[in-house]
Motif scaffolding. Structure first.
Motif, short mmCIF file in Angstrom:
data_model
loop_
_atom_site.label_atom_id
_atom_site.label_comp_id
_atom_site.label_asym_id
_atom_site.label_seq_id
_atom_site.Cartn_x
_atom_site.Cartn_y
_atom_site.Cartn_z
N ILE A 121 1.94 -9.32 13.24
CA ILE A 121 2.32 -9.12 11.84
C ILE A 121 3.80 -9.46 11.66
O ILE A 121 4.64 -9.02 12.45
CB ILE A 121 2.08 -7.66 11.42
CG1 ILE A 121 0.61 -7.29 11.64
CG2 ILE A 121 2.47 -7.43 9.97
CD1 ILE A 121 0.36 -5.80 11.62
N SER A 122 4.11 -10.22 10.63
CA SER A 122 5.49 -10.50 10.30
C SER A 122 6.04 -9.36 9.45
O SER A 122 5.38 -8.92 8.50
CB SER A 122 5.60 -11.83 9.56
OG SER A 122 6.94 -12.24 9.46
N VAL A 123 7.23 -8.87 9.79
CA VAL A 123 7.82 -7.70 9.13
C VAL A 123 9.28 -7.96 8.80
O VAL A 123 9.91 -8.87 9.34
CB VAL A 123 7.72 -6.45 10.03
CG1 VAL A 123 6.26 -6.07 10.29
CG2 VAL A 123 8.46 -6.65 11.35
N ALA A 124 9.82 -7.15 7.90
CA ALA A 124 11.25 -7.17 7.64
C ALA A 124 11.98 -6.47 8.80
O ALA A 124 11.37 -5.70 9.54
CB ALA A 124 11.54 -6.46 6.32
N PRO A 125 13.27 -6.72 8.98
CA PRO A 125 14.00 -6.13 10.10
C PRO A 125 13.94 -4.60 10.11
O PRO A 125 13.79 -3.96 9.07
CB PRO A 125 15.44 -6.62 9.88
CG PRO A 125 15.28 -7.90 9.12
CD PRO A 125 14.10 -7.67 8.21
N GLY A 130 14.61 3.39 12.68
CA GLY A 130 13.61 2.91 13.64
C GLY A 130 12.29 2.51 13.03
O GLY A 130 11.26 2.52 13.72
N ASN A 131 12.28 2.13 11.75
CA ASN A 131 11.05 1.72 11.08
C ASN A 131 11.14 0.28 10.60
O ASN A 131 12.17 -0.16 10.09
CB ASN A 131 10.76 2.62 9.87
CG ASN A 131 10.51 4.05 10.28
OD1 ASN A 131 9.75 4.33 11.20
ND2 ASN A 131 11.17 4.98 9.59
N PHE A 132 10.04 -0.45 10.77
CA PHE A 132 9.94 -1.80 10.23
C PHE A 132 9.27 -1.72 8.87
O PHE A 132 8.26 -1.05 8.71
CB PHE A 132 9.09 -2.69 11.15
CG PHE A 132 9.73 -2.97 12.48
CD1 PHE A 132 10.66 -3.99 12.62
CD2 PHE A 132 9.39 -2.22 13.59
CE1 PHE A 132 11.25 -4.26 13.84
CE2 PHE A 132 9.97 -2.47 14.82
CZ PHE A 132 10.90 -3.49 14.95
N ASN A 133 9.87 -2.40 7.89
CA ASN A 133 9.27 -2.44 6.57
C ASN A 133 8.18 -3.50 6.56
O ASN A 133 8.39 -4.63 6.99
CB ASN A 133 10.34 -2.77 5.52
CG ASN A 133 9.85 -2.56 4.11
OD1 ASN A 133 9.03 -3.31 3.61
ND2 ASN A 133 10.37 -1.53 3.46
N LEU A 134 6.98 -3.12 6.09
CA LEU A 134 5.83 -4.02 6.12
C LEU A 134 5.85 -5.04 5.00
O LEU A 134 4.97 -5.90 4.94
CB LEU A 134 4.54 -3.20 6.05
CG LEU A 134 4.30 -2.30 7.28
CD1 LEU A 134 3.11 -1.39 7.03
CD2 LEU A 134 4.08 -3.14 8.52
N SER A 135 6.83 -4.95 4.12
CA SER A 135 6.99 -5.92 3.04
C SER A 135 5.67 -6.12 2.32
O SER A 135 5.04 -5.16 1.89
CB SER A 135 7.55 -7.23 3.60
OG SER A 135 7.93 -8.10 2.55
N GLY A 136 5.21 -7.37 2.22
CA GLY A 136 3.98 -7.64 1.49
C GLY A 136 2.71 -7.36 2.26
O GLY A 136 1.62 -7.54 1.75
N ALA A 137 2.82 -6.94 3.52
CA ALA A 137 1.63 -6.69 4.34
C ALA A 137 1.17 -5.25 4.18
O ALA A 137 1.14 -4.48 5.14
CB ALA A 137 1.93 -6.98 5.81
N GLN A 138 0.81 -4.90 2.98
CA GLN A 138 0.31 -3.55 2.75
C GLN A 138 -1.20 -3.59 2.98
O GLN A 138 -1.66 -4.10 3.97
CB GLN A 138 0.66 -3.08 1.33
CG GLN A 138 2.15 -3.18 1.01
CD GLN A 138 3.01 -2.25 1.87
OE1 GLN A 138 2.61 -1.15 2.18
NE2 GLN A 138 4.18 -2.72 2.26
N GLY A 139 -1.99 -3.07 2.07
CA GLY A 139 -3.43 -3.16 2.25
C GLY A 139 -3.90 -2.42 3.49
O GLY A 139 -3.59 -1.25 3.69
#
Length: 235
Positions: A121-125, A130-139
């Protein structure tokens, strides 16, 4: 181990990360702009040493390296939950398989019936907590991650951070991290309005006043309130 040390210990190149994939594995890609381009390209380079690797994705704009490098689908078998225009063309050519489903049930399918050997999965920094933001990969991504045997994130600084109550992916749930150069995100072009569309607009616009508000047809009691299993957002 502090966050920075843990982060560094999980850093891999894309070529190193995809070595985890073996024959017959189920691999899940992030949806749409969360498509892991570098990992996809690295996995395609392993074509001749892998067989029957089954990949799931949805609304990917393509081109998919694992599909384009394997015309006979002897090595990679691509399956989509929801077709983009590119994926629909793949299905029409017999290069991909469409799995009909109701989107709201996708997470439930992963939690109860499906196996994911590797999630990519591609994520925001990562943020300071210590959390990666999932940006548009919700669902359904959190359900995929929760059930995946191995989780690989591809960090793309071009991905926007989604605020509010959107779920985050904690570092502790990530097995490998691949850093990439920020790459442009796909944007759906706006086609010019047809004559019929302009005529419809001419009927509607006279009835819209300045400051008008749209009222949702959803029943408030039916709106989802559950927090994703990934992690609740920081307060």
């Amino acid at each position: 181990m502090d966050l920075l040390s843990e982060y560094r210990s999980k850093l891999r190149t894309a070529d190193e990360a995809v070595k985890i994939v073996k024959d017959g594995d189920w691999v899940d890609y992030g949806s749409n702009n969360s498509y892991p381009a570098a990992l996809d390209a690295a996995l395609a380079k392993r074509r001749d040493e892998l067989h029957s690797v089954k990949i799931r994705g949805n609304l990917l704009q393509g081109p998919l390296a694992v599909v384009e490098c394997d015309p006979e689908a002897d090595h990679f078998i691509y399956n989509t939950w929801h077709c983009s225009a590119y994926e629909r063309r793949l299905c029409d050519r017999g290069r991909a398989f469409f799995t009909p489903m109701v989107f709201r049930n996708m997470g439930w399918y992963y939690e109860n019936f499906l196996t994911t050997d590797v999630a990519m999965i591609s994520v925001a920094p990562m943020d300071g907590e210590g959390n990666f933001n999932l940006s548009g990969a919700q669902g359904a991504v959190c359900s995929i991650v929760e059930n995946a045997k191995t989780v690989i994130v591809e960090v793309n600084a071009a991905l926007p951070r989604i605020g509010g109550e959107s779920p985050r992916l904690p570092l502790e749930k990530v097995d490998m991290i691949v850093e990439t150069e920020p790459h442009p995100l796909w944007e759906m072009p706006t086609p010019p309005a047809s004559d019929i569309e302009k005529q419809i607009a001419s009927f509607v616009f006279p009835h819209i006043r300045d400051g008008a508000r749209r009222t949702s047809a959803c029943t408030p009691s039916l709106l989802p309130t559950a927090i994703s299993p990934c992690t609740a957002p920081a307060s």
